[in-house]
Design an enzyme around this catalytic site. Structure first.
Site, PDB file in Angstrom:
ATOM      1  N   GLY A  78       9.030   8.321 -28.605  1.00  0.00           N
ATOM      2  CA  GLY A  78       9.866   9.441 -28.185  1.00  0.00           C
ATOM      3  C   GLY A  78       9.940   9.577 -26.680  1.00  0.00           C
ATOM      4  O   GLY A  78      10.348  10.608 -26.166  1.00  0.00           O
ATOM      5  N   ASP A  88      18.660  10.914 -22.580  1.00  0.00           N
ATOM      6  CA  ASP A  88      17.673   9.894 -22.221  1.00  0.00           C
ATOM      7  C   ASP A  88      18.209   8.990 -21.121  1.00  0.00           C
ATOM      8  O   ASP A  88      17.528   8.686 -20.143  1.00  0.00           O
ATOM      9  CB  ASP A  88      17.317   9.043 -23.448  1.00  0.00           C
ATOM     10  CG  ASP A  88      16.754   9.875 -24.586  1.00  0.00           C
ATOM     11  OD1 ASP A  88      16.493  11.070 -24.372  1.00  0.00           O
ATOM     12  OD2 ASP A  88      16.587   9.325 -25.687  1.00  0.00           O
ATOM     13  N   HIS A 118      17.375  17.960 -29.194  1.00  0.00           N
ATOM     14  CA  HIS A 118      18.558  17.720 -30.035  1.00  0.00           C
ATOM     15  C   HIS A 118      19.768  18.535 -29.564  1.00  0.00           C
ATOM     16  O   HIS A 118      20.762  18.626 -30.276  1.00  0.00           O
ATOM     17  CB  HIS A 118      18.267  17.995 -31.522  1.00  0.00           C
ATOM     18  CG  HIS A 118      17.439  16.926 -32.177  1.00  0.00           C
ATOM     19  ND1 HIS A 118      17.977  15.953 -32.993  1.00  0.00           N
ATOM     20  CD2 HIS A 118      16.117  16.662 -32.118  1.00  0.00           C
ATOM     21  CE1 HIS A 118      17.005  15.157 -33.414  1.00  0.00           C
ATOM     22  NE2 HIS A 118      15.874  15.564 -32.884  1.00  0.00           N
ATOM     23  N   SER A 175      11.916   4.413 -24.571  1.00  0.00           N
ATOM     24  CA  SER A 175      11.832   2.994 -24.218  1.00  0.00           C
ATOM     25  C   SER A 175      13.217   2.357 -24.279  1.00  0.00           C
ATOM     26  O   SER A 175      13.549   1.491 -23.468  1.00  0.00           O
ATOM     27  CB  SER A 175      10.866   2.269 -25.159  1.00  0.00           C
ATOM     28  OG  SER A 175      11.204   2.518 -26.514  1.00  0.00           O
ATOM     29  N   SER A 176      14.054   2.812 -25.223  1.00  0.00           N
ATOM     30  CA  SER A 176      15.389   2.205 -25.362  1.00  0.00           C
ATOM     31  C   SER A 176      16.290   2.562 -24.185  1.00  0.00           C
ATOM     32  O   SER A 176      17.010   1.707 -23.665  1.00  0.00           O
ATOM     33  CB  SER A 176      16.042   2.616 -26.685  1.00  0.00           C
ATOM     34  OG  SER A 176      16.113   4.017 -26.798  1.00  0.00           O
TER      35      SER A 176
END
EC number: 2.7.1.6
Length: 384
Positions: free
Chosen positions: A125, A173, A35, A128-129
């Site tokens: 987590g 990511d 985060h 995948s996105s």
């Protein structure tokens, strides 16, 4: 069958002709730095050998036909018209990326047929996105021969997820899926986008253990954590919590705590976590796996107690893993929280011991069967 082969095969079956090219974008696992990305901080992930493959061919019009192999659904939209949201959630990741690529490259209207498949577990987590966004971004870049760098494709992916899908993610990511390097973890400065690659130590494996408790960032507590961090940044009069030193935090901690207890706890996590990432890079470079294990444990404790994003199943998995691994290596939750996976850096000779300890205890305690993945750090998005 690997996603690359499946995408090529299913493209032919679905469209009745062979794909011209295939792109692969990896998922990622974050070793430490949770985060911190949307607080302009530091993260230390690596790209992993699970990801999204997209096989594609040009069309002679401006229509995109996108076949999602894993759920057997198709989306279709025209690049010469304004791109609107779809009722299919997955399709909005595709549409969003294309929409924001067109904002940067307004001349891009090249139609295509696409077939895509992923072996990244959904809601685990492991991004995948981001793998989807980066594979689509690279596909568009190749189709239009667009002057976009990998970092630009990553930021377009983030923009699509923030504005089109509605998940307030940071940029870690996407940057990892785009810029990962084989056998390296990469420390990313999420403000400057500067990358510091560090080799995964010889004799160590990256194990990812999925709790199989699903999480959903869009509807979850992720966005409220972000608001609490923004409140704390405003309290300190800075652009982002990255700009607050540990000493500055200690000086005004009681004052912030009195004003907003939650913002205090969130800021405490972010500021200490940034410090842990910087120390983790030094530990890896020195091959000090005892120190790295301590930092990973500290990160997990902070996520549990201050950021409050772990759940009992995840805490139990981490406890089991820490016992199995011992002092040389570590374990912590990875990803957005409220389920998903833990990541372990484990000596090769202890991998089977770790697998057995988890298999013998986790399901007995929780009623849920875990999934165990051994991963290698791999290159970012590429044409196959």
């Amino acid at each position: 069958m690997k996603p690359q082969q499946l995408a090529t095969q299913k493209f032919s079956e679905h469209y009745g002709y062979s794909a011209a090219q295939t792109v692969f974008a990896p998922g990622r696992v974050n070793i430490i730095g949770e985060h911190t990305d949307y607080n302009d901080g530091f993260v230390m992930p690596c790209a992993i050998n699970y990801g999204m493959a997209v096989s594609f061919s040009k069309r002679d019009d401006s229509v995109w036909r996108v076949y999602a192999i894993d759920i057997d659904e198709q989306d279709e939209f025209d690049l010469s018209r304004p791109i609107e949201p779809s009722e299919h959630k997955w399709a909005n990741y595709v549409r969003g990326v294309v929409k924001y690529i067109q904002e940067k490259c307004p001349e891009f209207k090249q139609g295509a047929d696409l077939a895509m498949t992923s072996d990244v577990p959904m809601s685990s987590g492991l991004s995948s996105s981001a793998a989807l966004e980066i594979s689509i971004g690279k596909t568009a870049q190749v189709l239009g021969d667009l002057p976009l760098s990998l970092a630009e494709i990553a930021l377009i992916g983030q923009q699509a997820e923030n504005k089109f899908v509605g998940a307030n993610c940071g940029n870690m990511d996407q940057l990892t899926s785009a810029l990962g390097q084989k056998d390296q973890v990469i420390m990313i400065d999420c403000r400057s986008l500067e990358i510091t690659p560090t080799p995964v130590p010889h004799g160590y494996s990256i194990a990812i253990i999925n709790s199989n408790v699903k999480h959903d960032l869009v509807t979850g507590e992720y966005n409220s954590r972000r608001q609490e961090c923004e409140f704390a940044a405003k309290f300190f009069g800075v652009k982002a919590l990255r700009d607050v030193t540990p000493a500055q935090f200690i000086e005004r901690a009681a004052e912030l705590q009195a004003e907003n207890e939650l913002a205090y706890k969130r800021a405490k996590h972010i500021i200490s976590e940034n410090q842990r990432v910087l120390e983790a890079v030094e530990a890896l470079q020195a091959k000090d796996m005892v120190k790295l294990g301590q930092l990973m444990a500290g990160s997990h404790d902070s996520m549990r107690d201050d950021f409050e994003i772990t759940i009992p199943e995840i805490d139990y998995l981490v406890e089991l893993a820490q016992v199995a691994i011992g002092k040389n290596g570590g374990a912590r939750m990875t990803g957005g929280g409220f389920g998903g996976c833990i990541v372990c850096l484990v000596p090769d000779e202890k991998v089977e011991h770790l697998r057995r300890i988890i298999a013998d205890n986790y399901e007995k305690q929780t009623g849920i069967k875990e999934t165990f993945h051994l991963c290698t750090a791999c290159d970012g998005v590429h044409l196959i």
